[in-house]
Scaffold this active site. Structure first.
Site, PDB file in Angstrom:
ATOM      1  N   GLY A 182       0.851  -1.199   0.000  1.00 19.56           N
ATOM      2  CA  GLY A 182       0.000   0.000   0.000  1.00 19.56           C
ATOM      3  C   GLY A 182       0.876   1.235   0.000  1.00 19.56           C
ATOM      4  CE1 TYR A 201     -10.071   2.283   7.785  1.00 25.99           C
ATOM      5  CE2 TYR A 201     -10.804   3.762   9.511  1.00 25.99           C
ATOM      6  CZ  TYR A 201      -9.792   3.236   8.735  1.00 25.99           C
ATOM      7  OH  TYR A 201      -8.497   3.664   8.916  1.00 25.99           O
ATOM      8  CB  ILE A 206      -3.481  -2.806  -6.004  1.00 23.68           C
ATOM      9  CG1 ILE A 206      -4.234  -3.774  -6.912  1.00 23.68           C
ATOM     10  CG2 ILE A 206      -4.129  -1.430  -5.964  1.00 23.68           C
ATOM     11  CD1 ILE A 206      -5.619  -4.121  -6.418  1.00 23.68           C
ATOM     12  CG  ASP A 257      -5.114  -7.730  -5.373  1.00 25.29           C
ATOM     13  OD1 ASP A 257      -5.259  -7.439  -4.159  1.00 25.29           O
ATOM     14  OD2 ASP A 257      -6.062  -8.013  -6.129  1.00 25.29           O
ATOM     15  CE  LYS A 306      -7.795   0.120   9.526  1.00 26.96           C
ATOM     16  NZ  LYS A 306      -6.549  -0.384   8.960  1.00 26.96           N
ATOM     17  N   GLY A 353       0.038   5.151  -1.132  1.00 24.38           N
ATOM     18  CA  GLY A 353      -0.981   5.922  -0.434  1.00 24.38           C
ATOM     19  C   GLY A 353      -0.411   7.052   0.409  1.00 24.38           C
TER      20      GLY A 353
HETATM   21  P1  NAD Z   1      -4.517   5.351   1.273  1.00 21.11           P
HETATM   22  O1  NAD Z   1      -5.889   5.058   0.801  1.00 21.11           O
HETATM   23  O2  NAD Z   1      -3.950   6.685   1.018  1.00 21.11           O
HETATM   24  O3  NAD Z   1      -3.498   4.260   0.713  1.00 21.11           O
HETATM   25  C1  NAD Z   1      -3.821   2.894   0.636  1.00 21.11           C
HETATM   26  C2  NAD Z   1      -3.021   2.293  -0.498  1.00 21.11           C
HETATM   27  O4  NAD Z   1      -3.354   0.898  -0.574  1.00 21.11           O
HETATM   28  C3  NAD Z   1      -3.337   2.901  -1.864  1.00 21.11           C
HETATM   29  O5  NAD Z   1      -2.169   3.326  -2.515  1.00 21.11           O
HETATM   30  C4  NAD Z   1      -4.009   1.769  -2.628  1.00 21.11           C
HETATM   31  O6  NAD Z   1      -3.718   1.755  -4.013  1.00 21.11           O
HETATM   32  C5  NAD Z   1      -3.418   0.551  -1.935  1.00 21.11           C
HETATM   33  N1  NAD Z   1      -4.265  -0.637  -2.112  1.00 21.11           N
HETATM   34  C6  NAD Z   1      -5.625  -0.683  -2.140  1.00 21.11           C
HETATM   35  N2  NAD Z   1      -6.010  -1.937  -2.370  1.00 21.11           N
HETATM   36  C7  NAD Z   1      -4.904  -2.699  -2.467  1.00 21.11           C
HETATM   37  C8  NAD Z   1      -4.685  -4.078  -2.698  1.00 21.11           C
HETATM   38  N3  NAD Z   1      -5.689  -4.917  -2.903  1.00 21.11           N
HETATM   39  N4  NAD Z   1      -3.413  -4.520  -2.746  1.00 21.11           N
HETATM   40  C9  NAD Z   1      -2.371  -3.666  -2.571  1.00 21.11           C
HETATM   41  N5  NAD Z   1      -2.526  -2.345  -2.362  1.00 21.11           N
HETATM   42  C10 NAD Z   1      -3.774  -1.862  -2.317  1.00 21.11           C
HETATM   43  O7  NAD Z   1      -4.500   5.015   2.841  1.00 21.11           O
HETATM   44  P2  NAD Z   1      -3.528   5.601   3.957  1.00 21.11           P
HETATM   45  O8  NAD Z   1      -4.126   6.844   4.472  1.00 21.11           O
HETATM   46  O9  NAD Z   1      -2.141   5.604   3.485  1.00 21.11           O
HETATM   47  O10 NAD Z   1      -3.748   4.501   5.102  1.00 21.11           O
HETATM   48  C11 NAD Z   1      -2.911   3.384   5.229  1.00 21.11           C
HETATM   49  C12 NAD Z   1      -3.392   2.549   6.417  1.00 21.11           C
HETATM   50  O11 NAD Z   1      -3.419   3.364   7.597  1.00 21.11           O
HETATM   51  C13 NAD Z   1      -4.807   1.995   6.268  1.00 21.11           C
HETATM   52  O12 NAD Z   1      -4.870   0.730   6.877  1.00 21.11           O
HETATM   53  C14 NAD Z   1      -5.651   2.961   7.054  1.00 21.11           C
HETATM   54  O13 NAD Z   1      -6.799   2.354   7.556  1.00 21.11           O
HETATM   55  C15 NAD Z   1      -4.709   3.327   8.173  1.00 21.11           C
HETATM   56  N6  NAD Z   1      -5.055   4.628   8.781  1.00 21.11           N
HETATM   57  C16 NAD Z   1      -4.902   5.778   8.072  1.00 21.11           C
HETATM   58  C17 NAD Z   1      -5.255   7.004   8.651  1.00 21.11           C
HETATM   59  C18 NAD Z   1      -5.126   8.301   7.913  1.00 21.11           C
HETATM   60  O14 NAD Z   1      -5.553   9.345   8.431  1.00 21.11           O
HETATM   61  N7  NAD Z   1      -4.532   8.330   6.724  1.00 21.11           N
HETATM   62  C19 NAD Z   1      -5.760   7.021   9.965  1.00 21.11           C
HETATM   63  C20 NAD Z   1      -5.933   5.811  10.642  1.00 21.11           C
HETATM   64  C21 NAD Z   1      -5.551   4.622  10.048  1.00 21.11           C
HETATM   65  N1  SER Z   2      -8.309   9.106   8.876  1.00 22.87           N
HETATM   66  C1  SER Z   2      -9.030   7.877   8.916  1.00 22.87           C
HETATM   67  C2  SER Z   2     -10.374   8.024   8.304  1.00 22.87           C
HETATM   68  O1  SER Z   2     -10.911   9.103   8.394  1.00 22.87           O
HETATM   69  C3  SER Z   2      -9.179   7.410  10.343  1.00 22.87           C
HETATM   70  O2  SER Z   2      -8.857   6.087  10.390  1.00 22.87           O
HETATM   71  O3  SER Z   2     -10.879   7.094   7.764  1.00 22.87           O
END
Ligand code: NAD
Ligand code: SER
Length: 332
Positions: free
Chosen positions: A29, A163, A56, A73, A167, A32
């Site tokens: 991932g 979600y 992915i 993936d 989690k 992201g």
């Molecule tokens: P994001 O959506 O920006 O990035 C997720 C990445 O995963 C994307 O690049 C997407 O292409 C990739 N992805 C999706 N499906 C996939 C698959 N099947 N195989 C491989 N890759 C795949 O999310 P993020 O903000 O970077 O969050 C990353 C993690 O942190 C997540 O688990 C999210 O729940 C957790 N999180 C994020 C936040 C936040 O504020 N950003 C807060 C709490 C928790």
């Molecule tokens: N920033 C995340 C969301 O809003 C919290 O896990 O989904």
């Protein structure tokens, strides 16, 4: 054409073989919001070649092009297993997931991705192919019946979003794999993360990123949350530091094997708008709450992270003024 001596050839071949034999870190991932910055930070410490970025997506951002990238993936467990074996991967950061707002639009798909992705990684760790796993949880594990202020580490948890449900289930499975199979899995309940290097992926807290983009573009922003929707937030560099610190902490220090509360700062849209107005006096904010307001209302205002502080010395650094400055400078 450059001609090198036989000795130089042998040395470069030995170095190449050594690089191949070294254990690798895999970030899943990595295209992201968190992934890009985590890959860059891990590569600073471990070297570009030792941190494999994967996602992915076929095309990946230029910013992570200095090291290896493998399209994957996470649902394809056979490909994941081959990748781990062929590259001698020993540490995995699993970031692939659907976030809160997007997950509400595709609940069954979100459940499948968020859970199966985790199982695919935990199973490899159970089989001892991987030594250490990082998997992020979220403030979304809490619900309306949890105490909203300074939400404790251990309390009522009744999430109402798919979600949050995924989690919370993920946390229970992480603890289960640790207790039953001795899997070294570590986790943080991230607050809403604020950064400018890549776009956020469809969360309820994304307004706190979008607001800066619109403030610079048009000096106004229409917020999808109400003015007093106070949520726990954190600047990305603190979140990346927390991720690396929990992974580097001695194994015995990690007492919570579900997921740690992590506190940065808490503010609501009105407070953030006021801080932005100090820098951009013409900035104005409108409100048009949508379905994300209900999600925000079910999440804490602030969390108690004393377990993280005690167990692995966590400390947040960047406050709201620092965030505003960094975001405006970075986006400019
Ligand atoms: P994001 O959506 O920006 O990035 C997720 C990445 O995963 C994307 O690049 C997407 O292409 C990739 N992805 C999706 N499906 C996939 C698959 N099947 N195989 C491989 N890759 C795949 O999310 P993020 O903000 O970077 O969050 C990353 C993690 O942190 C997540 O688990 C999210 O729940 C957790 N999180 C994020 C936040 C936040 O504020 N950003 C807060 C709490 C928790
Ligand atoms: N920033 C995340 C969301 O809003 C919290 O896990 O989904």
């Amino acid at each position: 054409m450059t001609i090198i001596s036989f000795d130089d050839y042998l040395i470069s071949k030995v170095i190449f073989v050594q690089i191949l034999a070294m254990s690798k870190i895999l970030v899943i991932g990595s295209c992201g919001q968190i992934g890009i910055e985590l890959v860059l930070e891990l590569r600073k410490t471990h070297g570009n070649h030792n941190v494999i970025a994967s996602d992915i997506k076929e095309n990946y951002p230029q910013s992570i092009a200095e090291g290896p990238y493998i399209q994957l993936d996470i649902m394809n467990s056979n490909k994941l297993t081959s990748l781990v074996k062929e590259n001698n991967v020993k540490e995995v950061y699993l970031l692939a997931a659907l976030l809160s707002a997007t997950a509400e639009k595709k609940p069954l798909f979100a459940w499948e991705l968020n859970m199966q992705g985790l199982f695919n990684v935990l199973e490899l760790a159970k089989d001892k192919l991987i030594e250490k796993v990082f998997w992020p949880s979220s403030i979304a594990v809490f619900g309306k019946n949890s105490p909203a202020d300074n939400t404790p580490q251990h309390t009522i948890m009744e999430p109402s979003t798919v979600y949050g449900i995924s989690k919370l289930a993920g946390e229970r499975w992480c603890e289960y794999y640790f207790n039953k199979y001795n899997v070294d899995v570590r986790s943080i309940r991230y607050p809403g993360l604020i950064s400018y290097k890549s776009a956020p992926g469809g969360g309820t807290t994304d307004y706190a990123v979008d607001i800066f983009i619109q403030a610079l573009k048009s000096q106004s922003y229409t917020c999808y949350l109400k003015p007093d929707a106070k949520l726990p937030m954190m600047y990305m560099s603190d979140a990346i530091r927390a991720t690396i610190e929990i992974m580097q902490a001695p194994r015995d220090n990690i007492k919570v094997r579900s997921s740690y509360n992590l506190s940065g700062i808490s503010f609501d849209p009105e407070e953030l708008a006021a801080e932005i107005k100090r820098e951009i006096p013409n900035f104005s904010m409108n409100y048009a709450p949508d379905f994300r307001q209900e999600i925000a209302e079910s999440w804490p205002n602030s969390v108690d992270d004393s377990f993280a502080k005690n167990d692995w010395n966590w400390e947040n650094k960047i406050k709201i003024q620092g965030i505003v400055k960094k975001m405006l400078d970075g986006l400019s």
